[in-house]
Write a protein that holds these residues in place. Structure first.
Motif, PDB file in Angstrom:
ATOM      1  N   ASN A   1       0.838  -1.199   0.000  1.00 20.58           N
ATOM      2  CA  ASN A   1       0.000   0.000   0.000  1.00 20.58           C
ATOM      3  C   ASN A   1       0.872   1.247   0.000  1.00 20.58           C
ATOM      4  O   ASN A   1       1.927   1.290   0.644  1.00 20.58           O
ATOM      5  N   THR A   2       0.439   2.250  -0.770  1.00 15.84           N
ATOM      6  CA  THR A   2       1.109   3.550  -0.772  1.00 15.84           C
ATOM      7  C   THR A   2       0.262   4.608  -0.085  1.00 15.84           C
ATOM      8  O   THR A   2       0.717   5.734   0.102  1.00 15.84           O
ATOM      9  N   LEU A   3      -0.967   4.250   0.259  1.00 19.99           N
ATOM     10  CA  LEU A   3      -1.850   5.125   1.032  1.00 19.99           C
ATOM     11  C   LEU A   3      -2.108   4.485   2.385  1.00 19.99           C
ATOM     12  O   LEU A   3      -2.081   3.259   2.518  1.00 19.99           O
ATOM     13  N   ASP A   4      -2.383   5.303   3.380  1.00 16.27           N
ATOM     14  CA  ASP A   4      -2.679   4.796   4.715  1.00 16.27           C
ATOM     15  C   ASP A   4      -4.078   4.184   4.708  1.00 16.27           C
ATOM     16  O   ASP A   4      -5.085   4.890   4.699  1.00 16.27           O
ATOM     17  N   VAL A   5      -4.131   2.848   4.701  1.00 15.26           N
ATOM     18  CA  VAL A   5      -5.419   2.163   4.606  1.00 15.26           C
ATOM     19  C   VAL A   5      -6.302   2.498   5.799  1.00 15.26           C
ATOM     20  O   VAL A   5      -7.528   2.627   5.657  1.00 15.26           O
ATOM     21  N   SER A   6      -5.716   2.658   6.967  1.00 18.11           N
ATOM     22  CA  SER A   6      -6.512   2.937   8.169  1.00 18.11           C
ATOM     23  C   SER A   6      -7.230   4.279   8.097  1.00 18.11           C
ATOM     24  O   SER A   6      -8.204   4.499   8.814  1.00 18.11           O
TER      25      SER A   6
ATOM     26  N   SER B   1     -16.253   3.472   2.657  1.00 14.50           N
ATOM     27  CA  SER B   1     -16.652   3.052   1.310  1.00 14.50           C
ATOM     28  C   SER B   1     -15.451   2.552   0.507  1.00 14.50           C
ATOM     29  O   SER B   1     -15.581   1.659  -0.341  1.00 14.50           O
ATOM     30  N   SER B   2     -14.266   3.107   0.774  1.00 22.01           N
ATOM     31  CA  SER B   2     -13.051   2.603   0.128  1.00 22.01           C
ATOM     32  C   SER B   2     -12.690   1.225   0.671  1.00 22.01           C
ATOM     33  O   SER B   2     -12.209   0.363  -0.065  1.00 22.01           O
ATOM     34  N   TRP B   3     -12.920   1.031   1.962  1.00 17.35           N
ATOM     35  CA  TRP B   3     -12.699  -0.298   2.542  1.00 17.35           C
ATOM     36  C   TRP B   3     -13.596  -1.331   1.873  1.00 17.35           C
ATOM     37  O   TRP B   3     -13.154  -2.433   1.551  1.00 17.35           O
ATOM     38  N   LEU B   4     -14.855  -0.971   1.672  1.00 21.49           N
ATOM     39  CA  LEU B   4     -15.790  -1.908   1.046  1.00 21.49           C
ATOM     40  C   LEU B   4     -15.376  -2.200  -0.395  1.00 21.49           C
ATOM     41  O   LEU B   4     -15.445  -3.354  -0.848  1.00 21.49           O
TER      42      LEU B   4
END
Length: 449
Positions: free
Chosen positions: A285-290, A295-298
């Motif tokens: 990942n290059t973005l902080d997933v947390s 909606s991005s998680w889904l």
């Protein structure tokens, strides 16, 4: 008889050999990572950390409960890279190639076992396919390692030795869709670096297409009309998912100050594309997933559950499964008695297999999510993300992996193993007997829906 004969003779079904081989490799990896020499501090990592990391590496997942760079020594990192390589190519693939090199012969039982692992369509082609798979994999990893090494030297002033080590490690991790990185923030520091991000993304896409598709594209990429149904479905569904995924992340995260917000327009597109590629099973990942919106998680959940192509290093239920289901639904809506794809008719067995894989995958994710909710204090969207990432061998996380507790970690170990082997392979390995019906029962219509 070859080196595989004593091993394979103990099992009654080829799929059992695959399951046992992966299990044995996890056990060996756990033992190696539990050695004091495998940690940076020179003390044993403990059975749980060793088991979790070994399973994540062999199943090319990338989830971790300890930081890869700071916790493990160089020996430990090399063990992880070796387990990733073994899991990516497939235990049966590597064992069979070794048998060929030593004896020059390949027994029927071994050929059947390798066919179960590599998903090759004809046993007579196994020997040729295995050689191509190994050579192709090593060449792709070498190319990716060269680009990454050059970039680390020229762009980040890394000494050549260190740059080479980083390049090789991350090339293996990227091509095998493992997601292990030697930085605590994965690849977030390279979010705007196209050389690194695109190299990792392309390596993941190529390996995630599946070896049969890659080889056919290499032969006839200029003649899409002559592609097999497998290649057509894999390429088109993959392209659609990458496009829709990129657009979804751009739309949702465009103004998020913790993700895409601070980047320029080019950086936003690159980061969104990378975020759409990684759920295929790569796990970087290059973005902080947390910090992403729910909606991005889904969106990521859906992409991780689908995964990549068949007979490749990606996980999930596979894009071919989703493509076949789409044609089944379309045929049913049109009231057609047969499912047709282009100028070909889809066998009933393939339809049942697609439905079975999807249903089993959904059931496994649902049960595991319910269990992890009961075991941890985290929210449904966080727990679901973690479960799908383990089952899809994607390796992405909202940051809760390390704090799930022993029971939660063991649950993820089981999910990663099932996700790598595949629900259908595991199910067929457990089904010791197959009975052939010599008669047909009378039909009876049942109200559906």
């Amino acid at each position: 008889m070859g080196l595989l004969t004593p091993f394979t003779s103990r099992f009654r079904h080829p799929a059992q050999v695959v399951v046992a081989a992966f299990g044995l490799t996890v056990a060996v990896g756990t033992a190696l990572l539990a050695l004091p020499i495998a940690t940076a501090e020179g003390v044993s990592a403990g059975w749980l950390a060793a088991l979790f990391t070994a399973t994540s590496a062999v199943c090319v997942t990338g989830l971790a409960i300890v930081d890869t760079e700071s916790h493990w020594s160089v020996f430990g990192e090399l063990v992880i890279a070796g387990l990733v390589q073994a899991g990516g190519l497939g235990i049966m693939t590597m064992a069979t190639v070794f048998t060929l090199l030593v004896s020059g012969r390949l027994g029927l039982r071994a050929r059947i076992a390798v066919q179960a692992e590599t998903k090759t369509l004809s046993m007579s082609d196994v020997r040729h396919v295995l050689r191509k798979v190994v050579v192709f994999s090593l060449v792709c990893e070498a190319v990716a390692a060269t680009v990454l090494t050059a970039r680390f030297v020229t762009g980040y002033d890394e000494p050549f030795g260190r740059a080479l080590y980083l390049g090789v490690f991350h090339a293996i991790s990227a091509f095998n869709d493992a997601g292990f990185a030697l930085w605590p923030d994965s690849l977030m520091r390279f979010v705007s670096d196209g050389w690194i991000c695109l190299t990792v993304a392309i390596a993941s896409i190529v390996s995630g297409l599946g070896f049969p598709v890659v080889f056919e594209l290499a032969r006839s990429w200029r003649r899409p009309g002559k592609w097999t149904t497998l290649t057509k479905i894999t390429v088109w569904v993959t392209a659609v998912l990458l496009l829709l995924g990129t657009l979804a992340f751009l739309t949702i995260e465009w103004r998020n100050p913790a993700t895409l917000g601070p980047l320029d327009e080019g950086g936003k597109v690159l980061a969104a594309f990378f975020a759409a590629v990684m759920p295929r099973s790569a796990g970087f990942n290059t973005l902080d997933v947390s910090q992403m919106f729910p909606s991005s998680w889904l969106t990521t959940d859906l992409l991780m559950f689908i995964g990549g192509g068949s007979a490749g290093t990606a996980g999930g239920i596979k894009v071919t499964t989703v493509g076949l289901l789409a044609f089944v639904v379309w045929a049913e809506l049109r009231g057609e008695s047969r499912v047709n794809i282009g100028h070909r008719s889809l066998p009933n067995s393939a339809q049942r297999q697609a439905v079975t894989i999807t249903a089993l995958g959904a059931a496994i994710v649902g049960i595991a999510t319910y269990a992890l909710l009961a075991l941890t204090p985290y929210s449904l969207d966080q727990v679901l993300f973690e479960v799908v990432a383990a089952f899809g061998t994607a390796g992405l996380s909202t940051g809760i992996t390390a704090s799930l507790g022993t029971a939660g970690h063991l649950l993820l170990v089981v999910l990663m193993f099932i996700g790598r082997i595949g629900p259908l392979t595991l199910g067929s390995a457990l089904a010791l007997n197959r009975r052939a019906r010599h008669y047909e029962l009378p039909e009876e219509r049942v109200i559906v829906g």
